[in-house]
Write an enzyme that holds these catalytic residues in place. Structure first.
Site, PDB file in Angstrom:
ATOM      1  N   ASN A 123      -2.020  32.563 -24.481  1.00  9.30           N
ATOM      2  CA  ASN A 123      -2.831  32.625 -23.259  1.00  9.30           C
ATOM      3  C   ASN A 123      -2.388  33.791 -22.395  1.00  9.30           C
ATOM      4  O   ASN A 123      -1.268  34.260 -22.538  1.00  9.30           O
ATOM      5  CB  ASN A 123      -2.642  31.324 -22.465  1.00  9.30           C
ATOM      6  CG  ASN A 123      -3.149  30.119 -23.223  1.00  9.30           C
ATOM      7  OD1 ASN A 123      -4.218  30.151 -23.796  1.00  9.30           O
ATOM      8  ND2 ASN A 123      -2.361  29.054 -23.239  1.00  9.30           N
TER       9      ASN A 123
ATOM     10  N   GLU B 114       7.685  24.015 -16.751  1.00  8.19           N
ATOM     11  CA  GLU B 114       6.550  24.835 -17.189  1.00  8.19           C
ATOM     12  C   GLU B 114       6.878  26.318 -17.141  1.00  8.19           C
ATOM     13  O   GLU B 114       7.381  26.824 -16.122  1.00  8.19           O
ATOM     14  CB  GLU B 114       5.356  24.547 -16.259  1.00  8.19           C
ATOM     15  CG  GLU B 114       4.047  25.118 -16.741  1.00  8.19           C
ATOM     16  CD  GLU B 114       3.570  24.467 -18.044  1.00  8.19           C
ATOM     17  OE1 GLU B 114       3.604  23.233 -18.154  1.00  8.19           O
ATOM     18  OE2 GLU B 114       3.168  25.224 -18.948  1.00  8.19           O
ATOM     19  N   ASP B 115       6.583  26.999 -18.207  1.00  5.03           N
ATOM     20  CA  ASP B 115       6.657  28.453 -18.268  1.00  5.03           C
ATOM     21  C   ASP B 115       8.002  29.034 -17.831  1.00  5.03           C
ATOM     22  O   ASP B 115       8.073  30.002 -17.056  1.00  5.03           O
ATOM     23  CB  ASP B 115       5.473  29.063 -17.492  1.00  5.03           C
ATOM     24  CG  ASP B 115       4.156  28.841 -18.230  1.00  5.03           C
ATOM     25  OD1 ASP B 115       4.165  28.142 -19.267  1.00  5.03           O
ATOM     26  OD2 ASP B 115       3.116  29.357 -17.785  1.00  5.03           O
TER      27      ASP B 115
ATOM     28  N   LYS C 106      -1.630  23.157 -13.333  1.00  2.00           N
ATOM     29  CA  LYS C 106      -1.291  22.025 -14.211  1.00  2.00           C
ATOM     30  C   LYS C 106      -1.491  20.721 -13.446  1.00  2.00           C
ATOM     31  O   LYS C 106      -1.992  19.738 -13.999  1.00  2.00           O
ATOM     32  CB  LYS C 106       0.158  22.139 -14.691  1.00  2.00           C
ATOM     33  CG  LYS C 106       0.417  23.319 -15.626  1.00  2.00           C
ATOM     34  CD  LYS C 106       0.211  22.976 -17.092  1.00  2.00           C
ATOM     35  CE  LYS C 106       0.275  24.228 -17.964  1.00  2.00           C
ATOM     36  NZ  LYS C 106      -0.022  24.002 -19.372  1.00  2.00           N
TER      37      LYS C 106
ATOM     38  N   TYR D 164      -7.407  26.566 -14.144  1.00  2.00           N
ATOM     39  CA  TYR D 164      -6.393  26.519 -15.201  1.00  2.00           C
ATOM     40  C   TYR D 164      -6.567  27.778 -16.042  1.00  2.00           C
ATOM     41  O   TYR D 164      -7.185  28.746 -15.610  1.00  2.00           O
ATOM     42  CB  TYR D 164      -6.632  25.196 -15.978  1.00  2.00           C
ATOM     43  CG  TYR D 164      -5.606  24.852 -17.007  1.00  2.00           C
ATOM     44  CD1 TYR D 164      -4.282  24.610 -16.658  1.00  2.00           C
ATOM     45  CD2 TYR D 164      -5.960  24.730 -18.357  1.00  2.00           C
ATOM     46  CE1 TYR D 164      -3.339  24.278 -17.626  1.00  2.00           C
ATOM     47  CE2 TYR D 164      -5.019  24.390 -19.322  1.00  2.00           C
ATOM     48  CZ  TYR D 164      -3.713  24.169 -18.946  1.00  2.00           C
ATOM     49  OH  TYR D 164      -2.785  23.845 -19.905  1.00  2.00           O
TER      50      TYR D 164
ATOM     51  N   ARG E 262       8.118  33.245 -17.314  1.00  2.00           N
ATOM     52  CA  ARG E 262       7.203  33.560 -18.440  1.00  2.00           C
ATOM     53  C   ARG E 262       5.909  32.813 -18.167  1.00  2.00           C
ATOM     54  O   ARG E 262       5.702  31.716 -18.633  1.00  2.00           O
ATOM     55  CB  ARG E 262       7.859  33.117 -19.756  1.00  2.00           C
ATOM     56  CG  ARG E 262       7.191  33.513 -21.016  1.00  2.00           C
ATOM     57  CD  ARG E 262       5.866  32.804 -21.296  1.00  2.00           C
ATOM     58  NE  ARG E 262       5.972  31.538 -21.986  1.00  2.00           N
ATOM     59  CZ  ARG E 262       5.090  30.532 -21.821  1.00  2.00           C
ATOM     60  NH1 ARG E 262       4.071  30.621 -20.986  1.00  2.00           N
ATOM     61  NH2 ARG E 262       5.243  29.419 -22.479  1.00  2.00           N
TER      62      ARG E 262
ATOM     63  N   ASP F  14       6.749  21.198 -21.135  1.00  2.00           N
ATOM     64  CA  ASP F  14       5.380  21.230 -21.642  1.00  2.00           C
ATOM     65  C   ASP F  14       5.199  22.281 -22.738  1.00  2.00           C
ATOM     66  O   ASP F  14       4.530  22.038 -23.742  1.00  2.00           O
ATOM     67  CB  ASP F  14       4.460  21.525 -20.451  1.00  2.00           C
ATOM     68  CG  ASP F  14       3.006  21.589 -20.846  1.00  2.00           C
ATOM     69  OD1 ASP F  14       2.594  20.786 -21.684  1.00  2.00           O
ATOM     70  OD2 ASP F  14       2.289  22.444 -20.288  1.00  2.00           O
ATOM     71  N   ASP F  15       5.805  23.451 -22.550  1.00  2.00           N
ATOM     72  CA  ASP F  15       5.593  24.538 -23.523  1.00  2.00           C
ATOM     73  C   ASP F  15       6.261  24.231 -24.851  1.00  2.00           C
ATOM     74  O   ASP F  15       5.751  24.590 -25.907  1.00  2.00           O
ATOM     75  CB  ASP F  15       6.125  25.860 -22.951  1.00  2.00           C
ATOM     76  CG  ASP F  15       5.375  26.211 -21.698  1.00  2.00           C
ATOM     77  OD1 ASP F  15       4.203  26.573 -21.798  1.00  2.00           O
ATOM     78  OD2 ASP F  15       5.950  26.049 -20.600  1.00  2.00           O
TER      79      ASP F  15
HETATM   80  N1  LIG Z   1      -2.053  27.008 -26.356  1.00  2.00           N
HETATM   81  C1  LIG Z   1      -1.066  26.404 -25.749  1.00  2.00           C
HETATM   82  O1  LIG Z   1      -1.125  25.215 -25.425  1.00  2.00           O
HETATM   83  C2  LIG Z   1       0.175  27.175 -25.431  1.00  2.00           C
HETATM   84  C3  LIG Z   1       1.321  26.467 -25.055  1.00  2.00           C
HETATM   85  C4  LIG Z   1       2.496  27.161 -24.772  1.00  2.00           C
HETATM   86  C5  LIG Z   1       2.510  28.545 -24.855  1.00  2.00           C
HETATM   87  N2  LIG Z   1       1.365  29.195 -25.184  1.00  2.00           N
HETATM   88  C6  LIG Z   1       1.335  30.647 -25.249  1.00  2.00           C
HETATM   89  O2  LIG Z   1       2.236  31.085 -26.231  1.00  2.00           O
HETATM   90  C7  LIG Z   1       2.701  32.386 -25.913  1.00  2.00           C
HETATM   91  C8  LIG Z   1       4.193  32.430 -26.141  1.00  2.00           C
HETATM   92  O3  LIG Z   1       4.875  31.534 -25.312  1.00  2.00           O
HETATM   93  P1  LIG Z   1       6.468  31.378 -25.456  1.00  2.00           P
HETATM   94  O4  LIG Z   1       6.948  30.510 -24.375  1.00  2.00           O
HETATM   95  O5  LIG Z   1       6.827  30.967 -26.817  1.00  2.00           O
HETATM   96  O6  LIG Z   1       6.895  32.885 -25.164  1.00  2.00           O
HETATM   97  P2  LIG Z   1       8.193  33.649 -25.548  1.00  2.00           P
HETATM   98  O7  LIG Z   1       8.214  34.882 -24.756  1.00  2.00           O
HETATM   99  O8  LIG Z   1       9.340  32.703 -25.451  1.00  2.00           O
HETATM  100  O9  LIG Z   1       8.015  34.006 -27.086  1.00  2.00           O
HETATM  101  C9  LIG Z   1       7.198  35.003 -27.592  1.00  2.00           C
HETATM  102  C10 LIG Z   1       7.616  35.239 -29.025  1.00  2.00           C
HETATM  103  O10 LIG Z   1       6.669  36.123 -29.618  1.00  2.00           O
HETATM  104  C11 LIG Z   1       7.382  37.076 -30.367  1.00  2.00           C
HETATM  105  N3  LIG Z   1       6.610  38.301 -30.551  1.00  2.00           N
HETATM  106  C12 LIG Z   1       6.447  39.338 -29.698  1.00  2.00           C
HETATM  107  N4  LIG Z   1       5.770  40.331 -30.292  1.00  2.00           N
HETATM  108  C13 LIG Z   1       5.468  39.899 -31.533  1.00  2.00           C
HETATM  109  C14 LIG Z   1       4.794  40.492 -32.625  1.00  2.00           C
HETATM  110  N5  LIG Z   1       4.292  41.712 -32.535  1.00  2.00           N
HETATM  111  N6  LIG Z   1       4.684  39.770 -33.758  1.00  2.00           N
HETATM  112  C15 LIG Z   1       5.192  38.525 -33.858  1.00  2.00           C
HETATM  113  N7  LIG Z   1       5.851  37.928 -32.842  1.00  2.00           N
HETATM  114  C16 LIG Z   1       5.989  38.615 -31.705  1.00  2.00           C
HETATM  115  C17 LIG Z   1       8.653  37.308 -29.593  1.00  2.00           C
HETATM  116  O11 LIG Z   1       9.648  37.901 -30.396  1.00  2.00           O
HETATM  117  C18 LIG Z   1       8.979  35.894 -29.183  1.00  2.00           C
HETATM  118  O12 LIG Z   1       9.682  35.252 -30.217  1.00  2.00           O
HETATM  119  C19 LIG Z   1       2.244  32.654 -24.490  1.00  2.00           C
HETATM  120  O13 LIG Z   1       1.132  33.507 -24.514  1.00  2.00           O
HETATM  121  C20 LIG Z   1       1.804  31.306 -23.977  1.00  2.00           C
HETATM  122  O14 LIG Z   1       0.740  31.414 -23.074  1.00  2.00           O
HETATM  123  C21 LIG Z   1       0.217  28.534 -25.487  1.00  2.00           C
HETATM  124  O1  LIG Z   2      -0.927  26.948 -19.515  1.00  2.00           O
HETATM  125  C1  LIG Z   2      -1.567  26.883 -20.566  1.00  2.00           C
HETATM  126  O2  LIG Z   2      -2.785  27.089 -20.633  1.00  2.00           O
HETATM  127  C2  LIG Z   2      -0.891  26.501 -21.851  1.00  2.00           C
HETATM  128  C3  LIG Z   2       0.565  26.764 -21.906  1.00  2.00           C
HETATM  129  O3  LIG Z   2       1.308  25.907 -21.085  1.00  2.00           O
HETATM  130  C4  LIG Z   2       0.948  28.191 -21.720  1.00  2.00           C
HETATM  131  O4  LIG Z   2       2.019  28.437 -21.195  1.00  2.00           O
HETATM  132  O5  LIG Z   2       0.180  29.050 -22.133  1.00  2.00           O
HETATM  133 MG   LIG Z   3       2.912  26.807 -20.189  1.00  2.00          MG
END
Ligand SMILES: NC(=O)c1ccc[n+]([C@@H]2O[C@H](COP(=O)([O-])OP(=O)(O)OC[C@H]3O[C@@H](n4cnc5c(N)ncnc54)[C@H](O)[C@@H]3O)[C@@H](O)[C@H]2O)c1
Ligand SMILES: O=C(O)C[C@H](O)C(=O)O
Ligand SMILES: [Mg+2]
Length: 648
Positions: A489, A310-311, A239, A168, A221, A333-334
C-alpha cells in the site's frame, strides 16, 4: 445528462465540469418518499418513542445519555451534537431554541443534504493521485467527524465502499504525507520523547473514562511511504475509523496515539512547518524506555484497553511484539493481522484451483519483501502447513521448503551476510539452490522462472516490482491457476495492477491487492476479479473479540481462529469465480463472525475472563449462535441518543 447522487438527472455543463444539484431537481417520487419519511420521523419524535434493547447485553446506543452541558457547548461537542436533527423538545430542554434553523431534519434527510453538498464540492476541488478528489473528500468528511461523530459514522457505514478508500488506504497515506497542512483540530494523543517521566499523569488529560481500543504508531513505516514521523497519526485515526464502522467499537472509547521519538526523514526535519519533534529518532534503550512508559501509563489508567501496534518499522515491530505480547493485551496488525488475511487468501487460492484446503502444504510460494509483513505471513503460512501435515517438528521443518524469500538484495540464502534473524528460518540452503540453478541474491525474475511458483506474493512496498518480465516468467507456473498478491500500500506501491496481471497472464489467475482497484473488463463478457487483500478484514474482529471475551492476552490460537473464519467465509461458488475476499460492504458482518471465532477460541483456551455483565462462566455456556448474538448486541451503531441535561 448524468445521474447525480440523489438519483435524479442533473444538468452538467460539461465544459465547466459543474454539476447543479438542488431541491428543484428532486424527482417527485423521491420528494414524496422523503416527505413521508419526514412525517413518520416527526410522529416518532412527538410520541417520544425510545427503543430499549433487551438482549444478552444492552446496547447503550438506545439509552438516554446524561449530558452536563447545554446550549452552544452541545453544538460544539461532536459526541453529542445532532445539528439540525435536534427535536424541538430537546432544543427546549437543552437551551438550543433559536440557535439552529427552525426546520427539524430527520437524520436520513440530514445525510441527503450533506451528500448533495459533498458531491457538489467534489467537482470543484482537484487533488490526489488516483482519485483526483480524494483529499477534498477527506477534508469534508474530516470536518463532519469533528462536528458530529454520529452522523460521520452513519455516512461511513452506509457508504463504506465509497469512503473506506478515503478515510483508510489509499487516501489516508496522502493525508499522512500532507498532515502538517491538513491539521486543524487535534484528534488522539501525542506522547513524545519530551514527555518522558510525565506519561503516567498526562494520560489523564484524555477526557474519556473508558477506552477500549488504542491504535498506536511511531510513524516509522507508514504504509509503503516510509518514515512520516508525527504525521503518521493519520493511520491510527484511519484504523480506528474502521474499528467503529466495522466492529462497532463505541467512538467515545477509541484513542489514536502517536509516539513521537523523532524522525529520520530529512525532508521533514528541514521543514519549518513540520509538527513533530525536530530530531532524529531515538534508538536502543532510549526508544524502548519511551514505549515502555507509554504502555505502563495507558494500562494503568485503562487496564482493559487493547493496544494495536501499527506501522512500526520491522526492526521494532517484532521486538515490541515479543516484549509485550505475554503481559499486555496487544497485537501487531502488520505482522499478525496481515498474516491472517494472507493465510485466508492463500487458502482461498487453493480452493479456487478446485482443490481442497488440505492441499495447501503443496503450494510453492515466492514472497517479495522480508519486512514485518512478509515475515509475518511466512511464519503463519509455515505453521498452517505444519498443522495440516501432522503438527509435529518434522512437519514444521519440512514446511519451510515451500517458501522462497526475496528482499531488496534478491533471494535470501544461508550465504547472506548479516542476515536478519527473523528471515533466517526461510533462508534457502545453497546446495539445494544449485540444483534449482539459483544463487544468493538471485533476482525475482530468476526465482520465478526457476521455481515456477503457485503464488507470487508482494509485501515489498515497491510499486511495479512485478514487472512485465516477472509476470511473463509466472506463465511458467506449475499451478492450474496461479495467484498474484500485490499487497503493498498505498495504490502506487502495489507490486502490479490487476490490468497488468490479467493482460499478461489471462483470466485464469487469482488476483488480490492491498489497496482497492476496480475489476478488469477482459472483453468477451469476462471480468477479472480484483480482491482486496487487506488486514482490515481481520483487525476489527480481533479487537472486538478480545474486548468481549476479556482475554488478558491475544494468543496465536485466537489469531488463527480469526484467519480460519475469514478463509471459510467465502462460498465455493464465489471462490471458483476467483472471489477469495468479500466485498468491503460486508465488513460489519465479517467482523462479527471473526470476533465470535476469537471469543470461542479464547473460551476453549481458558483465556476468556468475561466482559461487563457476561462473566467467564456464562461465556462458556453460550452456544455458537448465542456468541454471535452477544457480539451483535455489543456492536455500537450510530444512532442519536436522547439527551437529558443534569447539572454537574
Ligand atoms: N495488504 C495489507 O494488509 C498489508 C499489511 C501490512 C503491510 N502491507 C504493505 O506491505 C509493505 C511492506 O510492509 P513492511 O512492514 O513489511 O515493510 P518493511 O519496510 O519492513 O519491509 C519491506 C521489505 O521489502 C523489501 N524490498 C525492498 N525492495 C525490494 C525489491 N526490489 N524486491 C524485493 N523486496 C524488496 C525490503 O528489503 C524489506 O525486506 C508496505 O507497502 C505495506 O503497506 C500491506
Ligand atoms: O493500512 C493498510 O491498509 C494495511 C496495512 O496495515 C499497511 O500497513 O499497509
Ligand atoms: Mg499497517
Amino acid at each position: 445528462m448524468k445521474l447525480n447522487p440523489l438519483g435524479t438527472k442533473a444538468n452538467v455543463a460539461a465544459d465547466e465540469g459543474v454539476t447543479f444539484v438542488g431541491r428543484s431537481h428532486f424527482p417527485q417520487e423521491k420528494m414524496a418518499m422523503l416527505w413521508k419519511h419526514v412525517r413518520a420521523w416527526k410522529r416518532h419524535v412527538i410520541a417520544g418513542h425510545h427503543r430499549l434493547s433487551r438482549s444478552l447485553t444492552t446496547s447503550e446506543g438506545h439509552r438516554p445519555s446524561i449530558v452536563h452541558k447545554r446550549s452552544i457547548d452541545i453544538l460544539h461537542d461532536p459526541w453529542f451534537n445532532k445539528g439540525t436533527a435536534f427535536s424541538m423538545t430537546e432544543r427546549d430542554r437543552l437551551d438550543l431554541r433559536g440557535l439552529l434553523p427552525p426546520n427539524v431534519m430527520p437524520p436520513d434527510l440530514q445525510i441527503e443534504r450533506f451528500m448533495a453538498d459533498l458531491k457538489r464540492l467534489e467537482v470543484q476541488a482537484r487533488d490526489g493521485p488516483s482519485d483526483p478528489y480524494a483529499l477534498a473528500k477527506w477534508r469534508i468528511l474530516n470536518r463532519l467527524h469533528d462536528r458530529n461523530e454520529t452522523m460521520y459514522y452513519k455516512v461511513l457505514i452506509a457508504k463504506i465502499e465509497e469512503y473506506a478508500p478515503i478515510v483508510y488506504t489509499p487516501t489516508v497515506g496522502l493525508v499522512c504525507q500532507n498532515y502538517s497542512g491538513l491539521f486543524r483540530r487535534p484528534r488522539g494523543m501525542y506522547f513524545s520523547a519530551e514527555d518522558r517521566g510525565e506519561m503516567m499523569s498526562m494520560v489523564y488529560n484524555w477526557p474519556a473514562e473508558q477506552v477500549d481500543m488504542i491504535v498506536v504508531t511511531d510513524g516509522s513505516r507508514i504504509l509503503g511511504l516510509g518514515d512520516l514521523g508525527v504525521q503518521g497519526i493519520g493511520i491510527a485515526i484511519g484504523k480506528l475509523d474502521l474499528y467503529v464502522a466495522a466492529a462497532g467499537i463505541n467512538p467515545q472509547r477509541v484513542l489514536p496515539v502517536m509516539i513521537d521519538v523523532g524522525t529520520n526523514n530529512e525532508k521533514l526535519l528541514k521543514d519549518p512547518l513540520y509538527l513533530g519533534l525536530q530530531q532524529h529518532r531515538l534508538e536502543g534503550d532510549d526508544y524502548l524506555a519511551v514505549v515502555d512508559e507509554f504502555m505502563e501509563a495507558v494500562f494503568t489508567r485503562w487496564p482493559n484497553v487493547i493496544v494495536q501496534f501499527e506501522d512500526f518499522q520491522s526492526k521494532w515491530a517484532f521486538k515490541l511484539l515479543q516484549r509485550y505480547r505475554s503481559t499486555y493485551r496487544m497485537f501487531n496488525d502488520d505482522v499478525q493481522g496481515t498474516a491472517g488475511v494472507a493465510i485466508a487468501g492463500l487458502l482461498g487460492a487453493v480452493r479456487a484451483q478446485g482443490r481442497p484446503m488440505i492441499d495447501f502444504p503443496k503450494q510453492k510460494i515466492v514472497v517479495a519483501g522480508a519486512g514485518s509483513a512478509g515475515i509475518g505471513v511466512l511464519n503463519a503460512a509455515r505453521k498452517t502447513m505444519a498443522r495440516m501435515l501432522g503438527n509435529n517438528e518434522i512437519a514444521f521443518e519440512s514446511a519451510k521448503s515451500q517458501f522462497w524469500l526475496v528482499d531488496a538484495k534478491g533471494l535470501i540464502t544461508k550465504e547472506r551476510e548479516n542476515i536478519d534473524p527473523e528471515a533466517l528460518p526461510f533462508a534457502r540452503n545453497l546446495k539445494e539452490m544449485d540444483r534449482h540453478g539459483l544463487r544468493e541474491g538471485a533476482s525475482l525474475v530468476e526465482v520465478v522462472k526457476q521455481v515456477k511458483p503457485d503464488v507470487l506474493l508482494g509485501l515489498s512496498a515497491v510499486g511495479g516490482l512485478f514487472s512485465k518480465e516477472v509476470l511473463e516468467a509466472l506463465k511458467g507456473s506449475t499451478s492450474t491457476r496461479p495467484a498474484i498478491f500485490a499487497m503493498s500500500n498505498p495504490t502506487k506501491n502495489a507490486e502490479c495492477t490487476p490490468e497488468e496481471a490479467f493482460s499478461i497472464l489471462g483470466d485464469n489467475i487469482i488476483f488480490a491487492s492491498g489497496s482497492p482497484f476496480s475489476n478488469v473488463d477482459l472483453g468477451n463478457g469476462h471480468i477479472g476479479h480484483c480482491n482486496q487483500g487487506n488486514n482490515m478484514y481481520l483487525f476489527p474482529g480481533i479487537g472486538l473479540g478480545t474486548l468481549l471475551c476479556g482475554s488478558r492476552i491475544i494468543s496465536d490460537g485466537m489469531l488463527q481462529a480469526a484467519a480460519e473464519r475469514l478463509a471459510a467465509y467465502m462460498s465455493e461458488e464465489e471462490v471458483l469465480k476467483g472471489i477469495i475476499f468479500p466485498s468491503i460492504s460486508r465488513i460489519r458482518d465479517i467482523t462479527k463472525e471473526v470476533a465470535a471465532a476469537v471469543i470461542k477460541e479464547a473460551v476453549e483456551e481458558d483465556l476468556a475472563e468475561g466482559y461487563h455483565g457476561m462473566d467467564a462462566r456464562e461465556l462458556r455456556r453460550l452456544s455458537q449462535d448465542e456468541i454471535l448474538e452477544y457480539v451483535k448486541n455489543n456492536m455500537w451503531s450510530p444512532e442519536y441518543p436522547t439527551l437529558v441535561y443534569k447539572k454537574d
